[in-house]
Design a protein around this motif. Structure first.
Motif, mmCIF file in Angstrom:
data_model
loop_
_atom_site.group_PDB
_atom_site.id
_atom_site.type_symbol
_atom_site.label_atom_id
_atom_site.label_comp_id
_atom_site.label_asym_id
_atom_site.label_seq_id
_atom_site.Cartn_x
_atom_site.Cartn_y
_atom_site.Cartn_z
ATOM 1 N N GLY A 78 0.888 -0.901 0.028
ATOM 2 C CA GLY A 78 -0.132 0.076 0.615
ATOM 3 C C GLY A 78 0.202 1.553 0.121
ATOM 4 O O GLY A 78 0.956 2.177 -0.800
ATOM 5 N N ALA A 79 2.030 1.406 0.776
ATOM 6 C CA ALA A 79 3.087 2.285 0.751
ATOM 7 C C ALA A 79 3.791 2.801 -0.958
ATOM 8 O O ALA A 79 3.711 3.772 -1.334
ATOM 9 C CB ALA A 79 3.834 2.545 1.469
ATOM 10 N N ARG A 80 4.085 1.497 -1.442
ATOM 11 C CA ARG A 80 4.993 1.949 -2.319
ATOM 12 C C ARG A 80 3.467 2.608 -3.555
ATOM 13 O O ARG A 80 4.168 2.816 -4.017
ATOM 14 C CB ARG A 80 5.411 0.115 -3.106
ATOM 15 C CG ARG A 80 6.203 0.195 -2.244
ATOM 16 C CD ARG A 80 7.192 -1.787 -2.417
ATOM 17 N NE ARG A 80 7.763 -1.914 -2.352
ATOM 18 C CZ ARG A 80 8.861 -3.046 -1.821
ATOM 19 N NH1 ARG A 80 8.156 -3.812 -2.647
ATOM 20 N NH2 ARG A 80 10.395 -2.833 -0.948
ATOM 21 N N GLU A 81 2.202 1.578 -3.212
ATOM 22 C CA GLU A 81 1.509 2.275 -4.446
ATOM 23 C C GLU A 81 1.483 3.698 -3.610
ATOM 24 O O GLU A 81 1.584 4.501 -5.035
ATOM 25 C CB GLU A 81 0.411 1.827 -3.573
ATOM 26 C CG GLU A 81 0.218 0.171 -4.393
ATOM 27 C CD GLU A 81 -1.085 -0.348 -4.494
ATOM 28 O OE1 GLU A 81 -1.952 0.204 -3.824
ATOM 29 O OE2 GLU A 81 -1.499 -1.872 -4.785
ATOM 30 N N ARG A 82 1.104 4.443 -3.003
ATOM 31 C CA ARG A 82 1.405 5.504 -2.282
ATOM 32 C C ARG A 82 2.713 6.709 -2.733
ATOM 33 O O ARG A 82 1.979 7.863 -3.763
ATOM 34 C CB ARG A 82 1.169 5.354 -1.523
ATOM 35 C CG ARG A 82 1.128 7.543 -0.742
ATOM 36 C CD ARG A 82 -0.317 8.061 -0.618
ATOM 37 N NE ARG A 82 -0.416 9.298 -0.269
ATOM 38 C CZ ARG A 82 -0.818 10.634 -1.144
ATOM 39 N NH1 ARG A 82 -0.496 10.610 -2.150
ATOM 40 N NH2 ARG A 82 -0.139 11.370 -0.018
ATOM 41 N N ILE A 83 3.391 5.388 -2.876
ATOM 42 C CA ILE A 83 4.973 5.799 -3.594
ATOM 43 C C ILE A 83 4.934 6.487 -5.094
ATOM 44 O O ILE A 83 5.432 7.715 -5.339
ATOM 45 C CB ILE A 83 6.090 5.795 -2.926
ATOM 46 C CG1 ILE A 83 6.752 5.702 -1.547
ATOM 47 C CG2 ILE A 83 7.422 6.223 -3.470
ATOM 48 C CD1 ILE A 83 7.156 4.643 -0.519
ATOM 49 N N ASP A 84 4.196 5.434 -5.687
ATOM 50 C CA ASP A 84 4.467 5.377 -6.591
ATOM 51 C C ASP A 84 3.399 6.665 -7.635
ATOM 52 O O ASP A 84 3.879 7.307 -8.480
ATOM 53 C CB ASP A 84 3.064 4.270 -7.433
ATOM 54 C CG ASP A 84 4.364 3.185 -7.314
ATOM 55 O OD1 ASP A 84 6.226 3.639 -7.040
ATOM 56 O OD2 ASP A 84 4.337 2.200 -7.522
ATOM 57 N N ASP A 141 5.322 10.414 -7.263
ATOM 58 C CA ASP A 141 6.801 9.694 -7.956
ATOM 59 C C ASP A 141 6.027 10.095 -9.616
ATOM 60 O O ASP A 141 6.856 11.805 -10.200
ATOM 61 C CB ASP A 141 6.547 8.728 -8.051
ATOM 62 C CG ASP A 141 8.452 8.208 -7.368
ATOM 63 O OD1 ASP A 141 8.745 9.607 -6.576
ATOM 64 O OD2 ASP A 141 8.616 7.298 -6.787
ATOM 65 N N ASP A 142 4.935 9.722 -9.899
ATOM 66 C CA ASP A 142 3.925 10.500 -11.087
ATOM 67 C C ASP A 142 3.387 11.632 -10.461
ATOM 68 O O ASP A 142 4.152 12.892 -12.011
ATOM 69 C CB ASP A 142 3.190 9.479 -11.218
ATOM 70 C CG ASP A 142 2.993 8.108 -11.120
ATOM 71 O OD1 ASP A 142 4.005 7.911 -12.443
ATOM 72 O OD2 ASP A 142 2.190 7.538 -11.448
ATOM 73 N N ARG A 143 3.216 12.294 -9.361
ATOM 74 C CA ARG A 143 2.914 13.763 -9.526
ATOM 75 C C ARG A 143 3.993 14.582 -9.767
ATOM 76 O O ARG A 143 4.563 15.751 -10.399
ATOM 77 C CB ARG A 143 2.196 13.815 -8.374
ATOM 78 C CG ARG A 143 0.809 13.483 -8.463
ATOM 79 C CD ARG A 143 -0.083 13.901 -6.747
ATOM 80 N NE ARG A 143 -0.221 14.770 -6.275
ATOM 81 C CZ ARG A 143 -0.024 15.105 -4.622
ATOM 82 N NH1 ARG A 143 -0.781 13.888 -4.829
ATOM 83 N NH2 ARG A 143 -0.209 16.161 -3.942
ATOM 84 N N ILE A 144 5.136 13.654 -8.598
ATOM 85 C CA ILE A 144 6.653 14.663 -8.518
ATOM 86 C C ILE A 144 6.913 15.145 -10.360
ATOM 87 O O ILE A 144 7.876 15.935 -10.663
ATOM 88 C CB ILE A 144 7.223 13.982 -8.196
ATOM 89 C CG1 ILE A 144 7.598 14.537 -6.562
ATOM 90 C CG2 ILE A 144 9.009 14.988 -8.381
ATOM 91 C CD1 ILE A 144 7.381 13.537 -5.364
ATOM 92 N N ILE A 145 7.276 14.242 -11.040
ATOM 93 C CA ILE A 145 7.250 13.655 -12.635
ATOM 94 C C ILE A 145 6.415 15.149 -13.406
ATOM 95 O O ILE A 145 7.399 15.404 -14.215
ATOM 96 C CB ILE A 145 7.932 12.235 -13.165
ATOM 97 C CG1 ILE A 145 8.522 11.742 -12.601
ATOM 98 C CG2 ILE A 145 7.451 13.097 -14.391
ATOM 99 C CD1 ILE A 145 8.420 10.428 -12.854
ATOM 100 N N GLY A 146 5.174 14.874 -13.044
ATOM 101 C CA GLY A 146 4.543 16.096 -13.577
ATOM 102 C C GLY A 146 4.849 17.479 -13.558
ATOM 103 O O GLY A 146 4.682 18.266 -14.180
#
Length: 100
Positions: free
Chosen positions: A27-33, A36-41
């Protein structure tokens, strides 16, 4: 007691030794992913805005890079995140320079 195939798979993927811990990690890794997508954006958006700034500066006869502004950014990241923040800011500045 023998672990099931699903428990073994979860342990291999997460390094956890229990199903409960594997679930928390997954669950935590899904949140991190997602983060990360938001950070890249946001980085891509920053690059686009930086290109606008550089274009305006160059068109007006200025230099491509404003070193005093870059020092402000480095200081801001360093204050907020410590020494690793400086490295992060340097990477961001490198990504945003000279894209026009």
């Amino acid at each position: 007691m023998t672990a099931t195939a699903a428990e073994q798979s979860a342990a291999e993927k997460t390094g956890a030794r229990t199903t409960e811990a594997a679930d928390v990690i997954t669950g935590a890794r899904e949140r991190i992913d997602a983060l990360d997508d938001r950070i890249i954006g946001l980085i891509q958006e920053r690059m686009a805005v930086s290109a606008v700034v550089q274009e305006a500066r160059i068109t007006s006869g200025g230099r491509r890079v404003n070193l005093s502004r870059e020092m402000e950014i480095l200081g801001h990241y360093s204050e907020a995140l410590g020494k690793p923040g400086t490295s992060l800011a340097m990477t961001l500045l490198e990504l945003c320079r000279g894209r026009i």
